[in-house]
Design a protein around this motif. Sequence first.
Motif, short mmCIF file in Angstrom:
data_model
loop_
_atom_site.label_atom_id
_atom_site.label_comp_id
_atom_site.label_asym_id
_atom_site.label_seq_id
_atom_site.Cartn_x
_atom_site.Cartn_y
_atom_site.Cartn_z
N TYR A 119 0.83 -1.22 0.00
CA TYR A 119 0.00 0.00 0.00
C TYR A 119 0.86 1.28 0.00
O TYR A 119 0.35 2.36 0.20
CB TYR A 119 -0.92 0.01 1.22
CG TYR A 119 -2.06 -0.99 1.16
CD1 TYR A 119 -3.28 -0.65 0.60
CD2 TYR A 119 -1.90 -2.28 1.65
CE1 TYR A 119 -4.33 -1.56 0.56
CE2 TYR A 119 -2.94 -3.20 1.61
CZ TYR A 119 -4.16 -2.84 1.06
OH TYR A 119 -5.19 -3.73 1.02
N GLY A 120 2.16 1.12 -0.17
CA GLY A 120 3.02 2.30 -0.26
C GLY A 120 3.49 2.86 1.07
O GLY A 120 4.00 3.98 1.12
N SER A 382 -4.58 1.19 6.22
CA SER A 382 -5.01 2.15 7.24
C SER A 382 -4.32 3.50 7.12
O SER A 382 -4.85 4.51 7.57
CB SER A 382 -4.74 1.58 8.62
OG SER A 382 -5.42 0.38 8.76
N ALA A 383 -3.13 3.53 6.52
CA ALA A 383 -2.47 4.84 6.33
C ALA A 383 -3.30 5.71 5.39
O ALA A 383 -3.43 6.92 5.61
CB ALA A 383 -1.06 4.64 5.79
N HIS A 384 -3.88 5.09 4.37
CA HIS A 384 -4.73 5.85 3.45
C HIS A 384 -6.03 6.27 4.13
O HIS A 384 -6.54 7.37 3.90
CB HIS A 384 -5.02 5.02 2.19
CG HIS A 384 -3.78 4.71 1.41
ND1 HIS A 384 -3.25 5.58 0.49
CD2 HIS A 384 -2.93 3.65 1.46
CE1 HIS A 384 -2.14 5.05 -0.02
NE2 HIS A 384 -1.93 3.88 0.56
N GLN A 399 -1.64 19.26 3.76
CA GLN A 399 -1.28 19.15 5.19
C GLN A 399 -1.24 17.68 5.63
O GLN A 399 -0.34 17.26 6.36
CB GLN A 399 -2.30 19.90 6.06
CG GLN A 399 -2.11 21.40 6.09
CD GLN A 399 -3.21 22.07 6.91
OE1 GLN A 399 -4.41 21.84 6.69
NE2 GLN A 399 -2.81 22.86 7.89
N ALA A 400 -2.24 16.93 5.18
CA ALA A 400 -2.28 15.51 5.57
C ALA A 400 -1.09 14.77 4.97
O ALA A 400 -0.42 13.99 5.66
CB ALA A 400 -3.60 14.89 5.10
N LEU A 401 -0.80 15.03 3.69
CA LEU A 401 0.33 14.35 3.03
C LEU A 401 1.66 14.76 3.66
O LEU A 401 2.58 13.95 3.78
CB LEU A 401 0.33 14.67 1.53
CG LEU A 401 -0.83 14.05 0.74
CD1 LEU A 401 -0.92 14.66 -0.65
CD2 LEU A 401 -0.66 12.52 0.65
N ARG A 402 1.75 16.03 4.08
CA ARG A 402 2.98 16.49 4.74
C ARG A 402 3.18 15.72 6.06
O ARG A 402 4.28 15.31 6.39
CB ARG A 402 2.86 17.99 5.01
CG ARG A 402 4.19 18.70 5.11
CD ARG A 402 3.98 20.21 5.23
NE ARG A 402 3.23 20.74 4.10
CZ ARG A 402 2.29 21.69 4.18
NH1 ARG A 402 1.97 22.23 5.33
NH2 ARG A 402 1.68 22.10 3.09
N SER A 443 -4.54 9.25 -3.19
CA SER A 443 -3.35 8.55 -2.65
C SER A 443 -3.48 7.04 -2.88
O SER A 443 -2.51 6.31 -2.81
CB SER A 443 -3.20 8.82 -1.15
OG SER A 443 -4.14 8.06 -0.40
N ARG A 444 -4.70 6.60 -3.14
CA ARG A 444 -4.95 5.16 -3.30
C ARG A 444 -4.83 4.69 -4.75
O ARG A 444 -5.01 3.51 -5.02
CB ARG A 444 -6.34 4.82 -2.77
CG ARG A 444 -6.55 5.32 -1.35
CD ARG A 444 -7.98 5.08 -0.88
NE ARG A 444 -8.23 5.83 0.35
CZ ARG A 444 -8.96 5.38 1.36
NH1 ARG A 444 -9.52 4.20 1.29
NH2 ARG A 444 -9.15 6.13 2.42
N THR A 445 -4.57 5.63 -5.67
CA THR A 445 -4.50 5.23 -7.09
C THR A 445 -3.09 4.74 -7.42
O THR A 445 -2.43 5.23 -8.34
CB THR A 445 -4.91 6.39 -8.02
OG1 THR A 445 -3.98 7.47 -7.86
CG2 THR A 445 -6.30 6.89 -7.71
#
Length: 466
Positions: A119-120, A382-384, A399-402, A443-445
């Motif tokens: 899942y990266g 779960s991270a996604h 902000q979330a990605l940071r 982020s899930r693609t």
Amino acid sequence: MQNSRRAALTLALFLSACTTPRVSAPPSSDQLVITSVRVIDTEAANASVPQDVLIADGRIAAVAPAGQLKIPRGTRSLDGSGQFALPGLIDVHAHIGEGGAMPNSEAGRERALRQFLRYGVTTVFVPGATGAGDADWLTLTERCRAGRFACPGLYGSGSLITARGSHPVSTIFNMPDDVPAAMTEARGVTVLDPGTDVSALIAAKKAAGVTAIKIVIEDGPPPWHPKPRMGDAQIRAIVTAAHALSMPVFAHISASDHVRIALDADVDGIMHAPTDVLPASLVRRMADRGMWYVPTFSLYDGILTWARKQREADPDALSGVNAEVIDSLAAAPFLAAAAEDEAGALGYLANASENLRRVAKAGVPLALGSDVNNPFVYPGYSAHEELSSMVRAGLTPAQALRSATIGSAKFLRASDRLGRIAPGFEADLLLLARNPLETIENSRTLVSVVADGEVISDVVSSGRGL
Ligand SMILES: [Zn+2]
């Protein structure tokens, strides 16, 4: 490692001095180039024009506009046209387990580690428990380094420290107050007795290879409240001993009052969101201290979405999750009760959302943690979910990605090598079909994951479903 890092830096310096493409290096199958990909900078909140990203020996060797690098002979190539490269996700609250309600096992641990990569999630911080105690930590990290099985980058606290008779020993584990140390250590928990030589305890953990200390400041979550809590003097002694050895201390909390205790003791960060709303005075103190905040929405969210049958209908959530994991959840009676308390879970999430908005506005540093291996909190997926929860609570996608990249890298004190796609950094990245700065669900693609320079072959993508 040192040599390859130096080689990468040398290459980067060499590149920056050139105006024409003239990079050359010996032919090597260890090199990989990702071509024409738009690189996401989570700090600047933008995606670059198409770039070529050259990777050598597990590090990013060069990043340059597409077509400008001379690619060494024998370099493998990955076409990134039309795609977005995001730095590898870092989950700083991830117990190594599969998200079921079953005993820890060697096979389950290996499967969980693999799931993160699919899942990266390319780096995790393991905050004790679930087969990652002091006695296991060196063996586990050595096995990963030796390539015995696929692992994300591992950071961890070893056994978390709690007071005798407190959480999670007398609560989730349901063990008696006089339980022998060997039994709690086998579950990744150190029980602290009055009079324990705290300096010696922290030094032993450092010798076991841990990178931080995790403590529990908790007088018992419902339905087990009240339970004993670690004393303020003990907390201060742990922080003093850890700081003397250059290790940060992170605390499990569940109420604003615990945050105040953590601030008074100079704790470096808190895990979980308080169930009540943080008063402005505490938010200010957290910002002034630079205290890390790791909200871990996924714990309650997992139970809620399961209760609504959302997660079992999502094939991306359950990809690679063993049937016995699912069965173990169905058989756990306390989970049915938790799932029925929808109002309670929604109330908690509302306060957790308000707390996240308050701390983000005040500039409190944020890192992403999912609390993997709680029920329904599956590794990687779960991270996604946590990213989506943070945005639902009010953060921007950037902000979330940071928080999941540069923020978590700083939390690990590894921001010189993790959290960005730039020369000298570890070659951990996700290739996405769509831009996650526009919609966080992008982020899930996943198209590909590169971890430590290796392409992960069996990624889980929601690309078609979005
Ligand atoms: Zn946890």
